[in-house]
Enzyme design. Sequence first.
Site, PDB file in Angstrom:
ATOM      1  N   HIS A 245      90.042 -40.994 -94.738  1.00  0.00           N
ATOM      2  CA  HIS A 245      91.348 -40.425 -94.423  1.00  0.00           C
ATOM      3  C   HIS A 245      91.193 -39.131 -93.648  1.00  0.00           C
ATOM      4  O   HIS A 245      90.448 -38.234 -94.056  1.00  0.00           O
ATOM      5  CB  HIS A 245      92.114 -40.154 -95.729  1.00  0.00           C
ATOM      6  N   ASP A 246      91.903 -39.038 -92.528  1.00  0.00           N
ATOM      7  CA  ASP A 246      91.868 -37.817 -91.724  1.00  0.00           C
ATOM      8  C   ASP A 246      93.094 -36.961 -92.049  1.00  0.00           C
ATOM      9  O   ASP A 246      94.221 -37.465 -92.149  1.00  0.00           O
ATOM     10  CB  ASP A 246      91.840 -38.162 -90.229  1.00  0.00           C
ATOM     11  N   GLU A 247      92.867 -35.690 -92.191  1.00  0.00           N
ATOM     12  CA  GLU A 247      93.867 -34.746 -92.682  1.00  0.00           C
ATOM     13  C   GLU A 247      95.190 -34.819 -91.921  1.00  0.00           C
ATOM     14  O   GLU A 247      95.214 -34.920 -90.691  1.00  0.00           O
ATOM     15  CB  GLU A 247      93.315 -33.326 -92.579  1.00  0.00           C
ATOM     16  N   CYS A 261     100.822 -41.048 -93.487  1.00  0.00           N
ATOM     17  CA  CYS A 261      99.556 -40.518 -94.000  1.00  0.00           C
ATOM     18  C   CYS A 261      99.533 -40.380 -95.527  1.00  0.00           C
ATOM     19  O   CYS A 261      98.638 -40.909 -96.183  1.00  0.00           O
ATOM     20  CB  CYS A 261      99.243 -39.186 -93.331  1.00  0.00           C
ATOM     21  N   ARG A 292      95.066 -35.714 -85.526  1.00  0.00           N
ATOM     22  CA  ARG A 292      94.075 -36.462 -84.737  1.00  0.00           C
ATOM     23  C   ARG A 292      93.075 -35.517 -84.092  1.00  0.00           C
ATOM     24  O   ARG A 292      92.637 -35.713 -82.971  1.00  0.00           O
ATOM     25  CB  ARG A 292      94.755 -37.326 -83.659  1.00  0.00           C
ATOM     26  N   ASP A 330      93.632 -39.160 -78.791  1.00  0.00           N
ATOM     27  CA  ASP A 330      93.039 -38.987 -80.119  1.00  0.00           C
ATOM     28  C   ASP A 330      91.672 -38.332 -79.935  1.00  0.00           C
ATOM     29  O   ASP A 330      90.882 -38.775 -79.101  1.00  0.00           O
ATOM     30  CB  ASP A 330      92.881 -40.362 -80.785  1.00  0.00           C
ATOM     31  N   ARG A 332      89.710 -37.639 -82.796  1.00  0.00           N
ATOM     32  CA  ARG A 332      89.017 -37.731 -84.080  1.00  0.00           C
ATOM     33  C   ARG A 332      87.628 -38.329 -83.932  1.00  0.00           C
ATOM     34  O   ARG A 332      86.766 -38.099 -84.761  1.00  0.00           O
ATOM     35  CB  ARG A 332      89.848 -38.557 -85.061  1.00  0.00           C
TER      36      ARG A 332
END
Length: 418
Positions: A245-247, A261, A292, A330, A332
Amino acid sequence: MDQPSPAAGHIRLTSHPNQGTTGAPAIQWGAPDALERGPVVGTTANRSQRNVIGTHSGSYGVYRALAVAAGNLMRGHRADLTNTFATDLVGPHAQWGDPAKIVSLDPWGASVQSVYADYLAQGYDIRPTIAITKAHIHLPEIKQAIAFQRLAIDGTVLLEDASATVTKIAVEPVWWLPGVAARFKVSEAELRRALFEETGGMYPELVTRSDIEVFLPPIGGQTLYVFGDVRDLANPDVTLTARIHDECNGSDVFGSDICTCRPYLTHAIEECIQGAQKGGVGLIAYSRKEGRALGEVTKFLVYNARKRQQGGDSADKYFLRTECVAGVQDMRFQELMPDVLHWLGVRKIHRLVSMSNDKFDAITGSGIEVGERIKIPDALVPADARVEIEAKIAAGYFTDGSVPTEADLALVKGRGLE
């Protein structure tokens, strides 16, 4: 002197003093033994000991500088590591000795108190870059899952007060620059120059000290939440449920409904608890890559642009508006993401709670097997986040490993996005 670097497979010039109580220890990245690899020393108190570019704590190093400037922190303070050792033992695993598997964290970062005890006794200022502890987490969504009988209190994973027991692991980034460059298929020189220029020349050693291969970047790290026995993560016979999971601060913390999210995160936690209760193990790997990895200011600017465009917010302009503001859809970049899985010894994820093809491809491309992919239930998608889902379906941003459902196809056709 010329110093061999077995992990890099070549010889490079170094200006480090010989290893010893007054000099910087050599780092042989990818060496299978902690002492052969050498400690990561990012101290600012004794510069002769330093063998990295940058300093510990990522972006928090700036706050440390402010504390020193304000007189609240004594310059050169050394951490007292008494009783700070990890609550759980991780590794060593075979992947730790493979320089192609781990390039963005220090595999020995959680055990410096023991593996580098002799160095510490000699006066080296070595800081852990990984910390492991125990905790309880309380989430209203878990209480709701109990109320709706999707989850049951078992007294071990899920307690009477509806809290879940977890092992928490904090990981700071430690980049081996040759390996990071290889991941992104660029030369080390290109990577160093881009890092130097795009940080406004913050770290001149990136271009002046090619002999120093390890960089402590000023970015956020990761937090891991493990449900069940940490050792089971490395056992492919134990069912592993995991989410990468990305913040997203707005959703994860404050419940903003423009994206999925937090619903996806809490759904994954529920799946992890269920998996652990059935004799498996659950893992949430939470990375600080806000918006992202574009940041919250950029994210909020994009929100405004999307809402104000002619015709209102729409799936066909979802990614375009981001690219117009940020120059890229993006940032990420999942190339470094699997490193933490290899540090944990993961060889198979039986249930991946994610629809992201980028994450799936990065994980499987690193040699980790993935079984079932779990999508977010439609009922958990907030109304204002429907555009996000539609845009990602249309763009092929994600799949669940199966053919699209009739509902998915109807959603796309309804927006004219075939």
